[in-house]
Design a protein around this motif. Sequence first.
Motif, PDB file in Angstrom:
ATOM      1  N   PRO A  42      -7.993  -4.125   1.624  1.00 41.31           N
ATOM      2  CA  PRO A  42      -7.120  -3.072   0.950  1.00 41.31           C
ATOM      3  C   PRO A  42      -6.649  -3.454  -0.119  1.00 41.31           C
ATOM      4  CG  PRO A  42      -6.207  -3.777   3.180  1.00 41.31           C
ATOM      5  CD  PRO A  42      -7.321  -4.285   3.194  1.00 41.31           C
ATOM      6  N   ALA A 101     -15.430   8.350  -2.650  1.00 36.50           N
ATOM      7  CA  ALA A 101     -15.127   9.858  -2.552  1.00 36.50           C
ATOM      8  C   ALA A 101     -16.151  10.764  -3.058  1.00 36.50           C
ATOM      9  CB  ALA A 101     -13.826  10.105  -3.050  1.00 36.50           C
ATOM     10  N   LEU A 150       0.961  -1.203  -0.031  1.00 33.16           N
ATOM     11  CA  LEU A 150      -0.053  -0.037  -0.098  1.00 33.16           C
ATOM     12  C   LEU A 150       0.802   1.230  -0.065  1.00 33.16           C
ATOM     13  CD1 LEU A 150      -2.903  -0.720   2.293  1.00 33.16           C
ATOM     14  CD2 LEU A 150      -2.919  -0.941  -0.079  1.00 33.16           C
ATOM     15  N   ILE A 199     -12.258  11.346   2.089  1.00 36.84           N
ATOM     16  CA  ILE A 199     -11.632  10.216   1.280  1.00 36.84           C
ATOM     17  C   ILE A 199     -10.766  10.793   0.163  1.00 36.84           C
ATOM     18  CG2 ILE A 199     -11.940   8.172   0.167  1.00 36.84           C
ATOM     19  CD1 ILE A 199     -14.762   7.762   1.451  1.00 36.84           C
ATOM     20  N   THR A 200      -9.595  10.414   0.398  1.00 35.68           N
ATOM     21  CA  THR A 200      -8.584  10.663  -0.657  1.00 35.68           C
ATOM     22  C   THR A 200      -8.315   9.576  -1.293  1.00 35.68           C
ATOM     23  OG1 THR A 200      -7.515  12.429   0.817  1.00 35.68           O
ATOM     24  CG2 THR A 200      -6.325  11.687  -1.103  1.00 35.68           C
ATOM     25  N   VAL A 201      -8.237   9.439  -2.448  1.00 34.76           N
ATOM     26  CA  VAL A 201      -8.014   8.331  -3.477  1.00 34.76           C
ATOM     27  C   VAL A 201      -6.752   8.220  -4.241  1.00 34.76           C
ATOM     28  CG1 VAL A 201      -9.065   6.667  -5.316  1.00 34.76           C
ATOM     29  CG2 VAL A 201     -10.674   8.404  -3.786  1.00 34.76           C
ATOM     30  N   TYR A 202      -6.393   7.164  -4.145  1.00 33.01           N
ATOM     31  CA  TYR A 202      -4.899   7.160  -4.781  1.00 33.01           C
ATOM     32  C   TYR A 202      -5.035   5.936  -5.896  1.00 33.01           C
ATOM     33  CZ  TYR A 202      -3.105   9.433  -1.126  1.00 33.01           C
ATOM     34  OH  TYR A 202      -2.863  10.545   0.075  1.00 33.01           O
ATOM     35  N   THR A 217     -16.280  14.968   2.172  1.00 29.33           N
ATOM     36  CA  THR A 217     -14.956  14.757   1.422  1.00 29.33           C
ATOM     37  C   THR A 217     -13.856  14.208   2.330  1.00 29.33           C
ATOM     38  OG1 THR A 217     -15.807  16.662   0.370  1.00 29.33           O
ATOM     39  CG2 THR A 217     -13.659  16.158  -0.257  1.00 29.33           C
ATOM     40  N   ARG A 243     -19.150  20.711  -2.541  1.00 28.01           N
ATOM     41  CA  ARG A 243     -17.974  20.296  -3.242  1.00 28.01           C
ATOM     42  C   ARG A 243     -18.142  20.562  -4.652  1.00 28.01           C
ATOM     43  NH1 ARG A 243     -17.641  14.718  -2.794  1.00 28.01           N
ATOM     44  NH2 ARG A 243     -17.890  14.362  -5.074  1.00 28.01           N
ATOM     45  N   ILE A 265       1.550   2.611  -3.223  1.00 29.26           N
ATOM     46  CA  ILE A 265       0.328   3.129  -3.821  1.00 29.26           C
ATOM     47  C   ILE A 265      -0.203   4.753  -3.352  1.00 29.26           C
ATOM     48  CG2 ILE A 265      -2.418   3.012  -4.567  1.00 29.26           C
ATOM     49  CD1 ILE A 265      -1.899  -0.112  -3.985  1.00 29.26           C
ATOM     50  N   ASN A 315       0.200   9.575  -7.023  1.00 32.80           N
ATOM     51  CA  ASN A 315      -0.837   8.722  -7.167  1.00 32.80           C
ATOM     52  C   ASN A 315      -2.445   9.335  -6.752  1.00 32.80           C
ATOM     53  OD1 ASN A 315       1.078   6.916  -8.440  1.00 32.80           O
ATOM     54  ND2 ASN A 315       1.042   5.932  -6.441  1.00 32.80           N
ATOM     55  N   ILE A 316      -2.222  10.650  -6.213  1.00 36.29           N
ATOM     56  CA  ILE A 316      -3.618  10.937  -5.912  1.00 36.29           C
ATOM     57  C   ILE A 316      -4.737  11.248  -6.883  1.00 36.29           C
ATOM     58  CG2 ILE A 316      -4.876  12.786  -4.896  1.00 36.29           C
ATOM     59  CD1 ILE A 316      -2.454  13.165  -2.832  1.00 36.29           C
ATOM     60  N   VAL A 317      -5.574  10.715  -7.007  1.00 37.71           N
ATOM     61  CA  VAL A 317      -6.565  11.107  -8.176  1.00 37.71           C
ATOM     62  C   VAL A 317      -7.821  11.661  -7.778  1.00 37.71           C
ATOM     63  CG1 VAL A 317      -5.809   9.177  -9.750  1.00 37.71           C
ATOM     64  CG2 VAL A 317      -7.678   8.639  -7.902  1.00 37.71           C
ATOM     65  N   PHE A 318      -7.952  11.708  -6.218  1.00 40.32           N
ATOM     66  CA  PHE A 318      -9.257  12.449  -5.770  1.00 40.32           C
ATOM     67  C   PHE A 318      -8.764  12.947  -4.246  1.00 40.32           C
ATOM     68  CE2 PHE A 318     -12.837  13.482  -3.501  1.00 40.32           C
ATOM     69  CZ  PHE A 318     -13.800  13.917  -4.038  1.00 40.32           C
ATOM     70  N   LYS A 319      -8.941  14.218  -4.193  1.00 44.96           N
ATOM     71  CA  LYS A 319      -8.776  14.801  -2.854  1.00 44.96           C
ATOM     72  C   LYS A 319      -9.578  16.115  -2.646  1.00 44.96           C
ATOM     73  CE  LYS A 319      -4.925  17.929  -4.107  1.00 44.96           C
ATOM     74  NZ  LYS A 319      -3.539  18.435  -3.877  1.00 44.96           N
ATOM     75  N   ARG A 320      -9.650  16.192  -1.461  1.00 51.64           N
ATOM     76  CA  ARG A 320     -10.448  17.509  -1.114  1.00 51.64           C
ATOM     77  C   ARG A 320      -9.818  18.632  -1.828  1.00 51.64           C
ATOM     78  NH1 ARG A 320     -13.473  18.576   3.849  1.00 51.64           N
ATOM     79  NH2 ARG A 320     -13.303  20.685   4.646  1.00 51.64           N
ATOM     80  N   GLY A 344      -5.260   0.474  -6.519  1.00 51.06           N
ATOM     81  CA  GLY A 344      -5.885   1.798  -5.599  1.00 51.06           C
ATOM     82  C   GLY A 344      -5.734   1.504  -4.238  1.00 51.06           C
ATOM     83  N   ALA A 345      -6.028   2.912  -3.573  1.00 47.77           N
ATOM     84  CA  ALA A 345      -6.316   2.969  -2.387  1.00 47.77           C
ATOM     85  C   ALA A 345      -7.021   3.961  -1.645  1.00 47.77           C
ATOM     86  CB  ALA A 345      -4.696   2.551  -1.586  1.00 47.77           C
ATOM     87  N   ILE A 346      -7.340   3.734  -0.818  1.00 48.56           N
ATOM     88  CA  ILE A 346      -8.284   5.280   0.028  1.00 48.56           C
ATOM     89  C   ILE A 346      -7.716   5.533   1.211  1.00 48.56           C
ATOM     90  CG2 ILE A 346     -10.198   4.953  -1.490  1.00 48.56           C
ATOM     91  CD1 ILE A 346     -11.641   3.964   1.334  1.00 48.56           C
ATOM     92  N   VAL A 347      -7.575   6.700   1.656  1.00 43.87           N
ATOM     93  CA  VAL A 347      -7.210   7.167   2.943  1.00 43.87           C
ATOM     94  C   VAL A 347      -8.223   7.748   3.472  1.00 43.87           C
ATOM     95  CG1 VAL A 347      -5.672   8.550   4.335  1.00 43.87           C
ATOM     96  CG2 VAL A 347      -4.819   7.118   2.479  1.00 43.87           C
ATOM     97  N   GLY A 365      -9.248   1.963  -6.726  1.00 42.40           N
ATOM     98  CA  GLY A 365      -9.254   3.682  -6.698  1.00 42.40           C
ATOM     99  C   GLY A 365     -10.364   4.152  -7.692  1.00 42.40           C
TER     100      GLY A 365
END
Lengths: 264, 80, 361
Positions: B47, B57, A11, B65-68, B63, A46, A14, A19-24, B4-7, B52
């Motif tokens: 996981p 998200a 992990l 969740i951050t997605v990788y 909001t 948002r 990754i 590799n971030i594809v979605f963030k705040r 992918g992964a999420i945080v 991803g």
Amino acid sequence: MAKVKHHNIPLDQIIKPENIVFKRTKLFTDNVLSYCPGCGHGVAHRLILEVLEEMGIADKTIGIAPVGCSVLAYEFMDIDMQEAAHGRAPALATGIKRTNPDKFVFAYQGDGDLAAIGTAETIHTANRGENITVIFINNGIYGMTGGQMAPTTIYGMKTSTTPYGRDPKQMGHPLKITEIVAQLPGTCYVTRQAVHTPALVRKAKKAIRKAFEYQKQNKGLSFVEIVSNCNSGWKMTPVQAVKWLEENMLPYYPLGDLKDIGLD
Amino acid sequence: MIVGAIVVDTERCKGCELCTQACPFGIISMSEDVNSKGYHYAYLADPYACTGCENCALVCPDTVITVYRMKVEEPSKAKN
Amino acid sequence: MGEILLMKGNEALAEAIIRAGADAYFGYPITPQSEVMEYLAAAKPEERTGMVLLQAESELAAINMLYGAGATGKKVITSSSSPGISLMQEGISYMAGAEIPAVIVNVVRGGPGLGTIQPAQSDYFQATKGGGHGDYHLLVLAPNSVQEMADFVPLAFDLAFKYRNPVMILSDGLIGQMMEKVELFDPIPRWTDEYIREHHGSWATIGKTPDRERNIITSLDLVPERMEKHNLHLKEKYDQMEREEVRYEEISTEDAEYLFVAYGSSSRIAMKAVKLAREEGIKVGLLRPITLFPFPKKPLERLADQVKGILTVELSLGQMVEDVKLAVNCRIPVEHYGRVGGMIPTPEEVVEALKTKIINR
């Protein structure tokens, strides 16, 4: 449910900034949203902010918060904002846009604000074809004051002021104000969206983007209704509320564009 | 393949569970623990299965969740 | 010397709005001030200065257009008459709370309710004591001539921005409708966006740039400690107005044994009454409050040591008289004389009232 396919990539390989594809979006302030768990307001906020960011217009945008649950919207959006009296957001927007035609102006309003106490402002602002964008959150209830009937409360729906369900003989009919707005020659783009599934969120974002593109081209008033949930007012869990919305709200408030005169 | 992964920002999560419904693989669950506000927060229960896709998200009202996401070579090819 | 014209009060007001460099007028027609918007529409302000003119769907909408535009640092103004001003009270309270500069003109007519379209001064309480909900004041200017209908517009804008507070020009149907000679001031250019950014960018919602925090215009704060602080901040502004903005005029007070207190159209009648009374040997003077809030308390305190009694003349059943009584603190008799419902007293009536209510009481 899609079939799960496992991988063995560590992990930490990754979860890296690249590799971030979605963030705040940075246009959110750090304040925690004051909305109940699962409330659609957060997604609507948002999407607006993401559109402003993507269009690069946040520094020339002035937003207007309504009265209702989103009365504190300005606490969450890192842009210049005004707080309106109940229902008057379109009048504020008119004043701002007329004197600042190079700015982007949006009014963010709930159903009580837009379709009950502010109906006159809604109709006349749309009819004048003010070059503004209205984002209308319709959850069929008054959330902030404790779940009373809204103009958009559907037939039979129980609220704290219609404890036995909305009876049209006594309380009249659920108001399809978006259909009315679409009839007005001053409007360029009128659409009804929802944000409770990933696919609908993607569509709603496109609609909001389009609404601001229309504003950029000075085509008149663009209007995006978002049929949303009010778990607390509906007295359901968020997951139940989303299901109830699908089964009860959407048949009366069908999704899709009501008017789209075409961008240049 | 795409992995992918999420945080999850567990402190901001309000435990609405909408992400668990949006996940196409059903691999997001709610924690036994609660955060400082008393909410059970979402976490990626499986996981190594996340692609991803961002669905969680997208529907998250807060909001959190951050997605990788990254592309990796297929394991079969990697072996050779 | 500026241009001299014969104009109606409402027309002079309208012309002054354009000349004062206003950015926008939002309004809704109502008698007896409809000439304001009519004059503006005919004058093509959009060509002369770029000023926005918009007929709103209601007074409610008009005042909220003022709110929106005023909150971007623009010079905005509206005019109406009593019933319309009542409708605007919601927005006025919000603007006072949110500290938005704007000018509101009330060409008062008789009430209550629809009342009449004839002149009155029965909105004094509404104008000076707040009018809407909450602890707040407008700064209130009371013109008594067509000249002042024009001159008070730029003054009102200056005060509105000095205090970030709505300013009311409290006129009445008599001043609005009558024609007089007026010397018009030279046009003042509209502010540029750069000027607004420089002078009002600390609070105006003109688009958040990365170099500053976002500007929020709101009257809401759910934290009582902060809301109390905000109210005290507003109070400090009102106190400053009391210290710095009191305006009044004294006529024949040097040797006066009696005093009229009258504002607006009543002060014109009282001026004539002073003359008539003096012809009879009655030494009477006139104090004319020009600002109704802040009220000229100190000159009244001083005159209370000099005169034997005060008669207020108002087109109401007695509103300003309460402030006069408070100012003189029961040291001398204070009485009121007024006509209402659109009736206007003659100077002779006023002199007679002085005799019966004060001199021979």
